[in-house]
Design a protein around this motif. Structure first.
Motif, PDB file in Angstrom:
ATOM      1  N   SER A 154      -5.733  81.349  30.884  1.00  0.00           N
ATOM      2  CA  SER A 154      -5.037  80.420  31.770  1.00  0.00           C
ATOM      3  C   SER A 154      -4.426  79.304  30.927  1.00  0.00           C
ATOM      4  O   SER A 154      -5.013  78.890  29.916  1.00  0.00           O
ATOM      5  N   TYR A 155      -3.251  78.831  31.370  1.00  0.00           N
ATOM      6  CA  TYR A 155      -2.522  77.811  30.623  1.00  0.00           C
ATOM      7  C   TYR A 155      -2.564  76.487  31.388  1.00  0.00           C
ATOM      8  O   TYR A 155      -2.310  76.453  32.604  1.00  0.00           O
ATOM      9  N   ILE A 156      -2.875  75.417  30.665  1.00  0.00           N
ATOM     10  CA  ILE A 156      -3.042  74.101  31.273  1.00  0.00           C
ATOM     11  C   ILE A 156      -2.189  73.101  30.496  1.00  0.00           C
ATOM     12  O   ILE A 156      -2.252  73.041  29.264  1.00  0.00           O
ATOM     13  N   LEU A 157      -1.400  72.322  31.227  1.00  0.00           N
ATOM     14  CA  LEU A 157      -0.599  71.265  30.611  1.00  0.00           C
ATOM     15  C   LEU A 157      -1.479  70.038  30.417  1.00  0.00           C
ATOM     16  O   LEU A 157      -1.970  69.453  31.383  1.00  0.00           O
ATOM     17  N   GLU A 158      -1.692  69.667  29.170  1.00  0.00           N
ATOM     18  CA  GLU A 158      -2.528  68.507  28.891  1.00  0.00           C
ATOM     19  C   GLU A 158      -1.786  67.226  29.245  1.00  0.00           C
ATOM     20  O   GLU A 158      -0.575  67.107  29.043  1.00  0.00           O
ATOM     21  N   ASP A 159      -2.543  66.284  29.790  1.00  0.00           N
ATOM     22  CA  ASP A 159      -1.942  65.041  30.266  1.00  0.00           C
ATOM     23  C   ASP A 159      -1.513  64.173  29.080  1.00  0.00           C
ATOM     24  O   ASP A 159      -2.280  63.938  28.145  1.00  0.00           O
ATOM     25  N   SER A 160      -0.274  63.721  29.127  1.00  0.00           N
ATOM     26  CA  SER A 160       0.268  62.798  28.131  1.00  0.00           C
ATOM     27  C   SER A 160       1.438  62.071  28.775  1.00  0.00           C
ATOM     28  O   SER A 160       1.784  62.331  29.936  1.00  0.00           O
ATOM     29  N   THR A 161       2.049  61.170  28.049  1.00  0.00           N
ATOM     30  CA  THR A 161       3.160  60.393  28.593  1.00  0.00           C
ATOM     31  C   THR A 161       4.385  60.548  27.710  1.00  0.00           C
ATOM     32  O   THR A 161       4.285  60.717  26.497  1.00  0.00           O
ATOM     33  N   VAL A 162       5.543  60.478  28.359  1.00  0.00           N
ATOM     34  CA  VAL A 162       6.840  60.490  27.679  1.00  0.00           C
ATOM     35  C   VAL A 162       7.618  59.279  28.176  1.00  0.00           C
ATOM     36  O   VAL A 162       7.939  59.182  29.367  1.00  0.00           O
ATOM     37  N   ASN A 163       7.847  58.328  27.279  1.00  0.00           N
ATOM     38  CA  ASN A 163       8.515  57.068  27.646  1.00  0.00           C
ATOM     39  C   ASN A 163       7.776  56.349  28.778  1.00  0.00           C
ATOM     40  O   ASN A 163       8.383  55.797  29.700  1.00  0.00           O
ATOM     41  N   GLY A 164       6.445  56.410  28.719  1.00  0.00           N
ATOM     42  CA  GLY A 164       5.640  55.725  29.721  1.00  0.00           C
ATOM     43  C   GLY A 164       5.477  56.471  31.021  1.00  0.00           C
ATOM     44  O   GLY A 164       4.851  55.954  31.957  1.00  0.00           O
ATOM     45  N   VAL A 165       6.010  57.689  31.126  1.00  0.00           N
ATOM     46  CA  VAL A 165       5.926  58.492  32.353  1.00  0.00           C
ATOM     47  C   VAL A 165       5.127  59.748  32.034  1.00  0.00           C
ATOM     48  O   VAL A 165       5.221  60.306  30.934  1.00  0.00           O
ATOM     49  N   SER A 166       4.331  60.201  33.000  1.00  0.00           N
ATOM     50  CA  SER A 166       3.513  61.392  32.789  1.00  0.00           C
ATOM     51  C   SER A 166       4.398  62.593  32.469  1.00  0.00           C
ATOM     52  O   SER A 166       5.462  62.784  33.057  1.00  0.00           O
ATOM     53  N   VAL A 167       3.937  63.399  31.524  1.00  0.00           N
ATOM     54  CA  VAL A 167       4.729  64.558  31.112  1.00  0.00           C
ATOM     55  C   VAL A 167       4.871  65.575  32.230  1.00  0.00           C
ATOM     56  O   VAL A 167       5.800  66.392  32.251  1.00  0.00           O
ATOM     57  N   SER A 168       3.969  65.531  33.216  1.00  0.00           N
ATOM     58  CA  SER A 168       4.063  66.469  34.336  1.00  0.00           C
ATOM     59  C   SER A 168       5.276  66.212  35.203  1.00  0.00           C
ATOM     60  O   SER A 168       5.641  67.070  36.011  1.00  0.00           O
ATOM     61  N   SER A 169       5.900  65.032  35.075  1.00  0.00           N
ATOM     62  CA  SER A 169       7.135  64.769  35.815  1.00  0.00           C
ATOM     63  C   SER A 169       8.357  65.297  35.066  1.00  0.00           C
ATOM     64  O   SER A 169       9.476  65.208  35.576  1.00  0.00           O
ATOM     65  N   TYR A 170       8.148  65.819  33.857  1.00  0.00           N
ATOM     66  CA  TYR A 170       9.241  66.409  33.077  1.00  0.00           C
ATOM     67  C   TYR A 170       9.188  67.929  33.087  1.00  0.00           C
ATOM     68  O   TYR A 170      10.215  68.585  33.282  1.00  0.00           O
ATOM     69  N   VAL A 171       8.004  68.488  32.833  1.00  0.00           N
ATOM     70  CA  VAL A 171       7.862  69.945  32.764  1.00  0.00           C
ATOM     71  C   VAL A 171       6.596  70.356  33.503  1.00  0.00           C
ATOM     72  O   VAL A 171       5.702  69.536  33.767  1.00  0.00           O
ATOM     73  N   SER A 172       6.532  71.651  33.829  1.00  0.00           N
ATOM     74  CA  SER A 172       5.328  72.243  34.405  1.00  0.00           C
ATOM     75  C   SER A 172       5.079  73.573  33.707  1.00  0.00           C
ATOM     76  O   SER A 172       6.000  74.195  33.169  1.00  0.00           O
ATOM     77  N   VAL A 173       3.813  74.012  33.699  1.00  0.00           N
ATOM     78  CA  VAL A 173       3.418  75.255  33.033  1.00  0.00           C
ATOM     79  C   VAL A 173       2.738  76.150  34.060  1.00  0.00           C
ATOM     80  O   VAL A 173       1.801  75.716  34.750  1.00  0.00           O
ATOM     81  N   ASP A 174       3.223  77.376  34.178  1.00  0.00           N
ATOM     82  CA  ASP A 174       2.591  78.343  35.078  1.00  0.00           C
ATOM     83  C   ASP A 174       1.231  78.730  34.501  1.00  0.00           C
ATOM     84  O   ASP A 174       1.143  79.158  33.345  1.00  0.00           O
ATOM     85  N   PRO A 175       0.146  78.582  35.266  1.00  0.00           N
ATOM     86  CA  PRO A 175      -1.191  78.829  34.699  1.00  0.00           C
ATOM     87  C   PRO A 175      -1.435  80.285  34.327  1.00  0.00           C
ATOM     88  O   PRO A 175      -2.306  80.566  33.501  1.00  0.00           O
ATOM     89  N   ASP A 176      -0.711  81.223  34.929  1.00  0.00           N
ATOM     90  CA  ASP A 176      -0.961  82.643  34.660  1.00  0.00           C
ATOM     91  C   ASP A 176      -0.029  83.207  33.591  1.00  0.00           C
ATOM     92  O   ASP A 176      -0.470  83.929  32.703  1.00  0.00           O
ATOM     93  N   SER A 177       1.252  82.890  33.692  1.00  0.00           N
ATOM     94  CA  SER A 177       2.232  83.489  32.768  1.00  0.00           C
ATOM     95  C   SER A 177       2.567  82.610  31.573  1.00  0.00           C
ATOM     96  O   SER A 177       3.112  83.101  30.582  1.00  0.00           O
TER      97      SER A 177
END
Length: 521
Positions: A205-228
């Protein structure tokens, strides 16, 4: 064993020779005793005992019996773990019955003999299912006879998996390029990790680790499909605001406890020609007119001014070129293609107009290209009062043109509003009348005649001696009937509809009776 051997041996009665009568088997009997009596013709006799020992030869193979065995063993089993127990027998004796057992080479197992006839198969080295998931073990037991005899048996052993391998990415780091102004949900690329374990332990399973880009959470920029492992853009990227960013993705297996590994992903935003050039000089102001002054004594190549522009794009999208689009006198000025410098092409003369207006187009090298237009006022004069008088008039004309444009737009809006209002009113009236006509047409109310209580003389002159008042009640369908008044035969009849003629005649008769009563009185 010991037997008498009566049936096994034969003695010749005359010569006393003892011969075999069958096959002897050491494993059945290895010792025979024969009682032999010798007797002469005179009746005298004597006896003796013949002892025969059978010598063993190596005629029996070892026999291997499997007592117990595990079909599978865990790969984390410790060395020394017993996998199988066997018993080995050889019916021969002496060296012919001495047994030595071996197994095939290059396997992490060994044989031990806790007793003379028992052997055990044990683990000697650490197992690894990812290296060998199954072993076919061949056990061979040989005796010491000459020639030696041997027997063998095969054992199949499965190695069960434990979660001892974390997922491994195909690359140590990833890079991907995305063109700016992408649509949200755009698929960027897929990362892949594999796990050498088996079944659930190998499910990644693939998990996007929490971090920030220009003070904004990276999850607001990209997402990762947990299966593929598909990485998708969540928002539209802008090269001018963000040129690249990093984040980490964790691959985790389904074992217990789970194992994981991380990888760094870099997204590089590619520029698109989405910004037009911006003119920094000359500054375009609507409140006042700025003019560049060129003296009439200016020589060829005189630097009038320089157009300064920038493009926030990058690469060839930011390469700017300058072109003279319009000019009061195109033969007087030229613009440098690369530097934007406006210079005189020829000598200025007295015939040249004081007011010169130039329009310069700034174009980038993108595909498709974008442009910006700048207007430049040039005054060909030697004195400031001359320049001031000319461009004061120019300012008034410009303000007049601006006001005229404003009033034209306002007038167009007013006319459009009045037109739409009239259309709405006309449509509303039409709908109202149509609904009224439908209502009158569909009504079926009965006719209720009303007879006046008396008549009054009016003292009129002419062909009719009296004036009469009539009140008529009509239905909504009366618009389809004719209403007429008749004096035929002395009968006053008001005909509304043929179906109501009889009713109206009766009313006329009553009116005549009332009229005669008034006459006699």
């Amino acid at each position: 064993t010991e037997e008498t051997g009566q049936n096994m041996f034969i003695i010749d009665q005359h010569s006393g020779e003892v011969t075999l009568n069958g096959l002897v088997d050491f494993e059945k009997s290895n010792h025979y005793e024969l009682d032999i009596q010798a007797k002469d013709q005179g009746g005298l006799s004597d006896s003796c005992k013949l002892i025969i020992d059978v010598l063993d030869i190596n005629d029996n193979k070892p026999v291997i019996s499997l007592l117990s065995m595990s079909n599978s063993v865990s790969e984390d089993s410790t060395p020394g773990t017993v996998v199988a127990m066997m018993k080995v027998d050889d019916a021969d004796s002496g060296v012919n019955g001495q047994i030595h057992c071996i197994i095939n080479d290059n396997i992490p197992f060994g044989l031990t003999s806790p007793s003379s006839n028992f052997i055990s198969l044990r683990i000697e080295q650490q197992l690894d299912r990812e290296r060998d998931a199954e072993y076919n073990i061949s056990v061979t037991c040989s005796d010491q006879g000459v020639p030696a005899l041997s027997s063998s048996t095969s054992l199949s052993l499965q190695i069960s998996d434990v979660n001892d391998n974390p997922p491994v990415f195909e690359k140590s780091h990833y890079e991907a390029y995305v063109l700016e102004n992408n649509t949200p949900g755009f698929s960027i690329f897929t990362i892949k990790a594999s796990d050498a374990d088996w079944n659930q332990n190998a499910r990644v399973s693939y998990i996007l680790e929490d971090s920030t880009v220009n003070g904004v959470s990276v999850s607001s920029y990209v997402s990762v499909d947990p299966d593929s492992g598909l990485i998708t853009a969540v928002r539209s990227f802008d090269y001018e605001q963000l040129k690249d960013f990093h984040f980490r993705v964790k691959a985790q297996d389904g074992g217990s406890p789970p194992l994981g590994s991380n990888v760094t992903v870099k997204i590089i935003i590619q520029d698109q020609n989405d910004n037009a050039p911006q003119v920094l000089y000359p500054v375009q102001t609507g409140a006042s007119v700025v003019a560049e002054i060129v003296p009439r004594a200016a020589d060829v190549g005189y630097l009038v001014t320089k157009v300064v522009a920038v493009d926030v794009d990058s690469g060839q999208n930011a390469w700017l070129s300058y072109k003279l689009q319009k000019a009061t006198d195109r033969a007087l000025f030229e613009v440098g293609l690369q530097n934007g410098e406006i210079r005189t092409v020829r000598q200025v003369t007295d015939k040249d107009a004081v007011k010169q207006k130039l329009t310069v187009v700034v174009e980038d090298n993108g595909q498709p290209s974008r442009t910006a237009v700048v207007s430049i006022n040039v005054a060909v004069a030697d004195s400031f009062p001359e320049v001031l008088s000319e461009f004061t008039d120019f300012t008034h004309e410009k303000q007049y043109d601006d006001n005229l444009t404003f009033y034209l737009v306002l007038a167009l809006a007013a006319v459009s509003f009045l037109f739409i209002t009239c259309v709405v009113v006309i449509i509303s009236v039409k709908i109202y009348r149509w609904r009224q006509s439908r209502f009158l047409y569909q009504s079926n109310l009965p006719v209720i005649p009303y007879y006046p209580p008396h008549y009054a003389d009016t003292g009129v002159t002419g062909t009719l001696p009296h004036g009469y008042n009539y009140e008529v009640c009509m239905t909504t369908d009366s618009r389809k009937s004719d209403c007429m008044f008749s004096t035929l035969g002395g009968q006053k009849v008001l005909v509304v509809d043929p179906s109501f003629t009889e009713t109206m005649q009766r009313a006329n008769k009553e009116n005549n009776g009332l009229e005669s009563e008034y006459s006699t009185s």
